[in-house]
Scaffold this active site. Structure first.
Site, PDB file in Angstrom:
ATOM      1  N   CYS A   1       0.834  -1.197   0.000  1.00 58.46           N
ATOM      2  CA  CYS A   1       0.000   0.000   0.000  1.00 58.46           C
ATOM      3  C   CYS A   1       0.874   1.254   0.000  1.00 58.46           C
ATOM      4  CB  CYS A   1      -0.948   0.001   1.198  1.00 58.46           C
ATOM      5  SG  CYS A   1      -2.068   1.411   1.242  1.00 58.46           S
TER       6      CYS A   1
ATOM      7  N   CYS B   1      -0.541   4.160   2.042  1.00 60.56           N
ATOM      8  CA  CYS B   1      -0.460   3.922   3.492  1.00 60.56           C
ATOM      9  C   CYS B   1       0.949   4.170   4.022  1.00 60.56           C
ATOM     10  CB  CYS B   1      -0.854   2.484   3.824  1.00 60.56           C
ATOM     11  SG  CYS B   1      -2.483   1.961   3.264  1.00 60.56           S
ATOM     12  N   ASP B   2       1.941   3.665   3.305  1.00 59.75           N
ATOM     13  CA  ASP B   2       3.298   3.602   3.838  1.00 59.75           C
ATOM     14  C   ASP B   2       4.315   4.496   3.141  1.00 59.75           C
ATOM     15  OD1 ASP B   2       2.364   1.652   5.594  1.00 59.75           O
ATOM     16  OD2 ASP B   2       2.795   0.027   4.191  1.00 59.75           O
TER      17      ASP B   2
END
Length: 298
Positions: free
Chosen positions: A131, A134-135
């Site tokens: 992701c 996300c990261d």
């Protein structure tokens, strides 16, 4: 006989439970073995409006809100769904329980296709991510790889190029056959993105004297990197459904392909972006449609 059975305990399913509860419709959420789906795996969630914390903390917060309106949580998953002549449903669970309901909301989400190579599992969450949104923040000013060549991979690369020092796309084909032309052009325009074609990753290991990873390709080249973002597609979690329900190439479902009284939300719904915000929105929409359907039958 319940008013609604909600399959899935991610943001879409739990949002649907809140709306059903507020409408005084009885429901049960079949959460699966663990609560929260992909959201529950996010260690630090920063892109959902109004929330700063882990994904699981957000899920627990929404769960508590859903339960305050009467939602019941069962930690099992659907094994099969039976549609009856009177328009009702029976959901058969993996733990042997069955539930009867007037409507069903499918919110079982999707699972990122995993790399099946040496080191991919070992370094998941420690340099290997599925992701980018996300990261990606954690790799500000660093060097990263993106694995894949579809729209998802190119979008991830463009997103990461705004935060990372360099982005290297590794793709098994000779060019980006599957991606939209506009994305390919944008990739070419970015000075900090380069592409390596006609190869795949063979293994992932850690450099002995640092935290950096070594990605070894199938042509035996070694690429030193800080992080590896895998974008080789997602598969919707829909194996429990009859083959008569049409799915797209990712296993996702369009609302119009479902029988009356069945609704779809979240990452299992075709044609939406796979984000928590969109999951919540479709959970709301599916629940409101289910409520309207139930009211029309009274």
């Amino acid at each position: 006989m319940l008013d609604c059975i909600i399959l899935g305990s991610g943001p879409a399913g739990l949002t649907a439970a809140i709306y059903c509860g507020r409408a005084k419709k009885s429901s049960v959420v079949l959460a699966g073995a663990t609560l929260g789906g992909q959201t529950g795996e996010i260690a630090k969630l920063e892109n959902y409006p109004g929330w700063m914390g882990s994904g699981m903390e957000l899920i627990q917060f929404i769960k508590k809100q859903a339960e305050s309106f009467g939602a019941k949580i069962e930690y099992t998953a659907a094994k099969d769904i039976k549609f009856h002549d009177d328009g009702t449903y029976t959901v058969i669970c993996e733990n042997g329980k069955t539930f009867d309901s007037k409507t069903v909301i499918l919110a079982t989400g999707a699972t990122a296709r995993r790399l099946e190579i040496a080191g991919a599992r070992e370094f998941f969450g420690r340099g290997v991510s599925y992701c980018a949104t996300c990261d990606g923040f954690f790799y500000t000013g660093r060097d990263v790889l993106v694995i894949g060549g579809g729209n998802g991979a190119l979008n991830d690369a463009l997103y990461l190029a705004d935060v990372a020092k360099t982005v290297t796309i590794v793709y098994r084909k000779a060019e980006f056959f599957r991606a939209e032309a506009v994305l390919v052009e944008r990739i070419k325009e970015r000075e900090n993105i380069k592409c390596i074609f006609n190869t795949e990753l063979k293994s992932i290991s850690q450099k002995s004297d640092s935290d950096k990873l070594i990605a070894t390709t199938t042509d035996n080249k070694e690429i030193e990197t800080d992080g590896i973002f895998v974008a080789i597609g997602h598969e919707a979690n829909t194996d429990y459904l009859s083959e008569t329900i049409k799915r797209d190439d990712m296993g996702r479902i369009a609302q119009e392909s479902l029988p009356d009284g069945m609704f779809v939300a979240g990452d299992v719904k075709s044609g939406i972006k796979m984000q928590i915000a969109t999951a919540v929105g479709t959970g709301c929409s599916a629940a409101m449609d289910a409520i309207a359907y139930l009211n029309s039958k009274e």
